[in-house]
Design an enzyme around this catalytic site. Structure first.
Site, PDB file in Angstrom:
ATOM      1  N   ALA A 273      -5.971 -22.417  50.657  1.00  0.00           N
ATOM      2  CA  ALA A 273      -5.602 -21.070  51.117  1.00  0.00           C
ATOM      3  C   ALA A 273      -6.687 -20.061  50.748  1.00  0.00           C
ATOM      4  O   ALA A 273      -7.153 -19.279  51.587  1.00  0.00           O
ATOM      5  CB  ALA A 273      -4.261 -20.663  50.527  1.00  0.00           C
TER       6      ALA A 273
ATOM      7  N   SER B  92      -1.604 -27.746  44.987  1.00  0.00           N
ATOM      8  CA  SER B  92      -3.011 -27.922  45.369  1.00  0.00           C
ATOM      9  C   SER B  92      -3.391 -27.056  46.554  1.00  0.00           C
ATOM     10  O   SER B  92      -4.580 -26.816  46.806  1.00  0.00           O
ATOM     11  CB  SER B  92      -3.267 -29.398  45.713  1.00  0.00           C
ATOM     12  OG  SER B  92      -2.454 -29.795  46.807  1.00  0.00           O
ATOM     13  N   LYS B  93      -2.404 -26.569  47.304  1.00  0.00           N
ATOM     14  CA  LYS B  93      -2.685 -25.779  48.507  1.00  0.00           C
ATOM     15  C   LYS B  93      -3.279 -24.418  48.183  1.00  0.00           C
ATOM     16  O   LYS B  93      -3.839 -23.767  49.076  1.00  0.00           O
ATOM     17  CB  LYS B  93      -1.411 -25.626  49.339  1.00  0.00           C
ATOM     18  CG  LYS B  93      -0.852 -26.940  49.868  1.00  0.00           C
ATOM     19  CD  LYS B  93      -1.831 -27.663  50.780  1.00  0.00           C
ATOM     20  CE  LYS B  93      -1.212 -28.906  51.398  1.00  0.00           C
ATOM     21  NZ  LYS B  93      -2.127 -29.602  52.317  1.00  0.00           N
ATOM     22  N   ASP B  94      -3.179 -23.975  46.921  1.00  0.00           N
ATOM     23  CA  ASP B  94      -3.873 -22.740  46.541  1.00  0.00           C
ATOM     24  C   ASP B  94      -5.364 -22.847  46.834  1.00  0.00           C
ATOM     25  O   ASP B  94      -6.005 -21.866  47.222  1.00  0.00           O
ATOM     26  CB  ASP B  94      -3.702 -22.477  45.039  1.00  0.00           C
ATOM     27  CG  ASP B  94      -2.321 -21.954  44.682  1.00  0.00           C
ATOM     28  OD1 ASP B  94      -1.457 -21.858  45.571  1.00  0.00           O
ATOM     29  OD2 ASP B  94      -2.111 -21.647  43.489  1.00  0.00           O
TER      30      ASP B  94
END
Length: 346
Positions: free
Chosen positions: A52, A47-49
């Site tokens: 970022a 989910s950090k895409d």
């Protein structure tokens, strides 16, 4: 909006629009319908895409990031990987301060993606100069032309999920979602998603998942930071020894605490029951649902969405390693060692 069978310019076009998948076996004894938002379908497998790409593009629009600059961040691994991936495509250098609690798999991945990695001791206070928070700040202060993402205290962390994860879940459930269950580390995922969903229907129950050894649950209930709550634990990307401003506590109805051992076994159970190879925090999220189910918190008509933040491949040296599990004392009479399923032919 992405279209099927489309040719994409680069991997960043694949961020978001992850599938919602019905859980069938692992929640079969519970009332209600349960669906997983499977974030490993992002190109960076977490989910950090979302944060970022969103934070970097906002920094570009505001003139904060310029060609040749260096991106600096603290990370338990996933945010770092996503930032390194975006940096490659957009032409930035990337420096990451990583907790020593991060798996060797994650650290190796960060190096493979071209990031310079500083591994910092996990079990020190947030204001200790060796902590990954302080190391990142020091590097930023020393390096001209650097931008410190600072996900724990960055409103854009919340905004990214308000703009994407929340609307996706609302659309995918046709507005029928009754509960959102999500782990809380920085708090951006649960806060941004919850903010959007509650604007559509304030009756949706938002349940955060915290770890034993973290201060988040008690702070939510009392608004007091209690250092006595802090002790070492093994789950990555869940809980904190500080209070992130990227957590909007007013959007969260309650927190449930889970322990390391149950969460590890539940992650392995997800693989064996649903065929989904997910990370440690996904196990923690389903463990919280199990605990709520034991309290008979769900009704027959409930539609519960749980966020699976990342992919199991990042935990091969941890929860999916029989040796690591055994070293932690996680195998016992209830949870038998799984290695007996492997037979070597000589």
């Amino acid at each position: 909006m992405k279209q099927q069978n489309k040719v994409f310019d680069n991997v960043l076009d694949l961020v978001g629009n992850t599938p919602l998948v019905k859980l069938n076996r692992i929640t079969s004894k519970l009332k209600g319908k349960f669906y997983a938002k499977v974030e490993s379908f992002n190109p960076g497998q977490s989910s950090k895409d979302r944060i970022a790409l969103y934070i970097i593009e906002q920094a570009e629009k505001q003139g904060i990031l310029k060609p040749g600059d260096t991106i600096i961040e603290t990370t338990s691994g996933n945010t770092g990987f996503s930032l390194a991936m975006v940096s490659i495509i957009k032409g930035y250098d990337c420096i990451l301060a990583v907790s020593s609690k991060s798996s060797a798999d994650k650290i190796d991945m960060l190096k493979t993606m071209g990031a310079k990695v500083y591994v910092c001791p996990a079990h020190v206070s947030a204001d200790d100069p060796r902590s990954y928070y302080q190391v990142a700040k020091r590097l930023h202060d020393e390096m001209k032309g650097s931008v410190y993402i600072n996900q724990y205290f960055n409103q854009l962390n919340i905004d990214a999920h308000y703009a994407s994860t929340g609307p996706e879940i609302w659309e995918q459930t046709e507005g029928k979602i009754t509960h959102l269950v999500a782990c809380s580390g920085t708090g951006g995922t649960i806060s941004g998603t919850a903010k959007y969903l509650k604007e559509q229907n304030p009756n949706i129950q938002v349940i955060g998942v915290d770890a034993f050894g973290s201060v988040i649950k008690k702070y939510h209930e009392t608004r007091e930071f209690d250092e006595k709550e802090i002790y070492p634990y093994r789950i990555e990307g869940l809980g904190k020894n500080l209070i992130p401003t990227a957590t909007d506590f007013d959007t969260i109805d309650e927190f449930v605490k889970v322990n390391d051992e149950d969460s590890a076994h539940t992650a392995r159970e997800i693989a064996k029951t649903e065929g989904m190879f997910v990370g440690y925090t996904s196990g923690a999220a389903i463990q919280a649902i199990k605990q709520l189910g034991e309290e008979k918190r769900f009704k027959k008509d409930d539609l519960v969405v749980v966020i699976f933040p990342d992919h199991g491949s990042r935990y091969m040296s941890k929860v999916y390693s029989d040796k690591w599990m055994n070293d932690q004392g996680f195998f016992d009479s209830i949870h038998e060692e799984a290695s007996q399923s492997i037979q070597y032919i000589k």
